[in-house]
Motif scaffolding. Structure first.
Motif, PDB file in Angstrom:
ATOM      1  N   GLU A  58       0.860  -1.237   0.014  1.00  0.00           N
ATOM      2  CA  GLU A  58      -0.168   0.066   0.030  1.00  0.00           C
ATOM      3  C   GLU A  58       0.854   1.313  -0.063  1.00  0.00           C
ATOM      4  N   ILE A  59       0.491   2.302  -0.829  1.00  0.00           N
ATOM      5  CA  ILE A  59       1.384   3.399  -1.052  1.00  0.00           C
ATOM      6  C   ILE A  59       0.527   4.245   0.017  1.00  0.00           C
ATOM      7  N   PRO A  60       1.373   4.876   0.953  1.00  0.00           N
ATOM      8  CA  PRO A  60       2.745   5.124   0.997  1.00  0.00           C
ATOM      9  C   PRO A  60       3.550   4.276   1.944  1.00  0.00           C
ATOM     10  N   GLU A  80      11.522  20.714   4.370  1.00  0.00           N
ATOM     11  CA  GLU A  80      10.855  20.847   5.728  1.00  0.00           C
ATOM     12  C   GLU A  80      10.554  19.594   6.328  1.00  0.00           C
ATOM     13  N   VAL A  81      10.312  18.445   5.574  1.00  0.00           N
ATOM     14  CA  VAL A  81       9.702  17.254   6.307  1.00  0.00           C
ATOM     15  C   VAL A  81      11.037  16.666   6.937  1.00  0.00           C
ATOM     16  N   ARG A  82      12.350  16.686   6.363  1.00  0.00           N
ATOM     17  CA  ARG A  82      13.532  16.222   6.943  1.00  0.00           C
ATOM     18  C   ARG A  82      13.812  17.236   8.132  1.00  0.00           C
ATOM     19  N   ARG A  83      13.344  18.516   8.142  1.00  0.00           N
ATOM     20  CA  ARG A  83      13.690  19.080   9.410  1.00  0.00           C
ATOM     21  C   ARG A  83      12.888  18.799  10.720  1.00  0.00           C
ATOM     22  N   LEU A  84      11.672  18.192  10.701  1.00  0.00           N
ATOM     23  CA  LEU A  84      10.954  17.543  11.668  1.00  0.00           C
ATOM     24  C   LEU A  84      11.915  16.701  12.207  1.00  0.00           C
ATOM     25  N   LEU A  89       8.415   9.817   9.000  1.00  0.00           N
ATOM     26  CA  LEU A  89       7.556  10.533   8.056  1.00  0.00           C
ATOM     27  C   LEU A  89       8.272  10.941   6.817  1.00  0.00           C
ATOM     28  N   LEU A  90       9.805  11.025   7.011  1.00  0.00           N
ATOM     29  CA  LEU A  90      10.399  11.270   5.629  1.00  0.00           C
ATOM     30  C   LEU A  90      10.365  10.086   4.818  1.00  0.00           C
ATOM     31  N   GLU A  91      10.403   8.910   5.351  1.00  0.00           N
ATOM     32  CA  GLU A  91      10.125   7.673   4.444  1.00  0.00           C
ATOM     33  C   GLU A  91       8.798   7.619   3.836  1.00  0.00           C
ATOM     34  N   ILE A  92       7.977   8.016   4.450  1.00  0.00           N
ATOM     35  CA  ILE A  92       6.484   8.212   4.011  1.00  0.00           C
ATOM     36  C   ILE A  92       6.544   9.077   2.813  1.00  0.00           C
ATOM     37  N   TYR A  93       7.135  10.158   2.916  1.00  0.00           N
ATOM     38  CA  TYR A  93       6.884  11.110   2.181  1.00  0.00           C
ATOM     39  C   TYR A  93       7.975  10.817   0.686  1.00  0.00           C
ATOM     40  N   ASP A  94       9.089  10.179   0.750  1.00  0.00           N
ATOM     41  CA  ASP A  94       9.627   9.550  -0.120  1.00  0.00           C
ATOM     42  C   ASP A  94       8.998   8.455  -0.776  1.00  0.00           C
ATOM     43  N   PRO A 121      -4.008  18.362  -1.546  1.00  0.00           N
ATOM     44  CA  PRO A 121      -2.832  18.857  -0.687  1.00  0.00           C
ATOM     45  C   PRO A 121      -2.783  18.416   0.695  1.00  0.00           C
ATOM     46  N   THR A 122      -2.714  17.391   1.212  1.00  0.00           N
ATOM     47  CA  THR A 122      -2.763  16.876   2.594  1.00  0.00           C
ATOM     48  C   THR A 122      -1.531  17.331   3.322  1.00  0.00           C
ATOM     49  N   LYS A 123      -1.607  17.275   4.540  1.00  0.00           N
ATOM     50  CA  LYS A 123      -0.443  17.705   5.443  1.00  0.00           C
ATOM     51  C   LYS A 123       0.394  16.708   5.992  1.00  0.00           C
ATOM     52  N   ILE A 124       1.550  16.939   6.296  1.00  0.00           N
ATOM     53  CA  ILE A 124       2.458  16.111   7.011  1.00  0.00           C
ATOM     54  C   ILE A 124       2.720  16.888   8.170  1.00  0.00           C
ATOM     55  N   ARG A 125       2.336  16.523   9.533  1.00  0.00           N
ATOM     56  CA  ARG A 125       2.106  17.608  10.714  1.00  0.00           C
ATOM     57  C   ARG A 125       1.594  18.844  10.280  1.00  0.00           C
TER      58      ARG A 125
END
Ligand SMILES: C[S@@+](CC[C@H](N)C(=O)[O-])C[C@H]1O[C@@H](n2cnc3c(N)ncnc32)[C@H](O)[C@@H]1O
Length: 186
Positions: A58-60, A80-84, A89-94, A121-125
């Motif tokens: 399942e994506i993501p 920006e996600v990396r700076r969290l 979360l970064l794995e999910i984004y990629d 346009p969903t949000k991560i945090r």
């Protein structure tokens, strides 16, 4: 997209003929966990022994090849996600963008006229991720032209409004719009 228990995973999918239009509605980042939400229904339908495999694809939450995402918006928001400082979360984004881009890379060559993609346009945090912009830029790099992005405000499906999301403690702001990205062949 549909995950069929027979093993159809969009990451392995190749169009077997030329088509005029490709229209798809991928997941909106981690806004929903489809397999977990529909576990019971899938079990009732007889797919109970394949839930683990489906969830793994399942994506993501999957593990796509590390293909290149040709988008400045992708790189900007990734920073920006990396700076969290939150590895998952970064794995999910990629994984999210690599999955979608891998599917488009593999299939756009068989599409003659239009690629249309529904996304929100969903949000991560608290970081809003402009999914359609990333896909637009990537498709432009493959020679597609941006025709229009239609924006629909999501009002009817909201049952109630709360100030803070009880799960994250952050200001509650669900995906406010749904976008239909339309790209055409140059
Ligand atoms: C926004 S929904 C779109 C649903 C679609 N419009 C429909 O009516 O079935 C995204 C869908 O993508 C599916 N999905 C997630 N990962 C997938 C994958 N690797 N291959 C194919 N579909 C996938 C989800 O299970 C979910 O059904």
């Amino acid at each position: 997209m549909i995950v069929r228990a027979g093993g159809v995973d969009s990451l392995n999918m190749r169009l077997d003929r030329d088509v005029d239009v490709l229209i798809t509605s991928p997941p909106y980042l981690q806004a929903q966990e489809y397999i977990r939400s529909f576990k019971l229904e899938l079990a009732w339908l007889g797919y109970g022994d394949r839930l683990t495999e489906l969830a793994r694809r399942e994506i993501p939450y999957n593990n796509p090849p590390s293909v290149k995402v040709n988008s400045e918006a992708y790189a900007r928001v990734r920073e920006e996600v990396r700076r969290l400082d939150h590895e998952r979360l970064l794995e999910i984004y990629d994984a999210y963008f690599r999955s979608l881009v891998h599917f488009l890379d593999n299939n756009h060559g068989r599409v003659g006229r239009v690629i249309a993609i529904f996304v929100g346009p969903t949000k991560i945090r608290n970081i809003r991720v402009p999914i359609d912009e990333v896909l637009r830029e990537h498709l432009e790099s493959l020679g597609w032209r941006h025709e229009v992005t239609l924006v629909d405000r999501i009002v009817s499906r909201r049952l109630f409004k709360v100030d803070k999301n009880p799960a994250t403690g952050l200001k509650d702001e669900r995906t406010p719009t749904e976008h239909l990205l339309i790209m055409s062949k140059n």
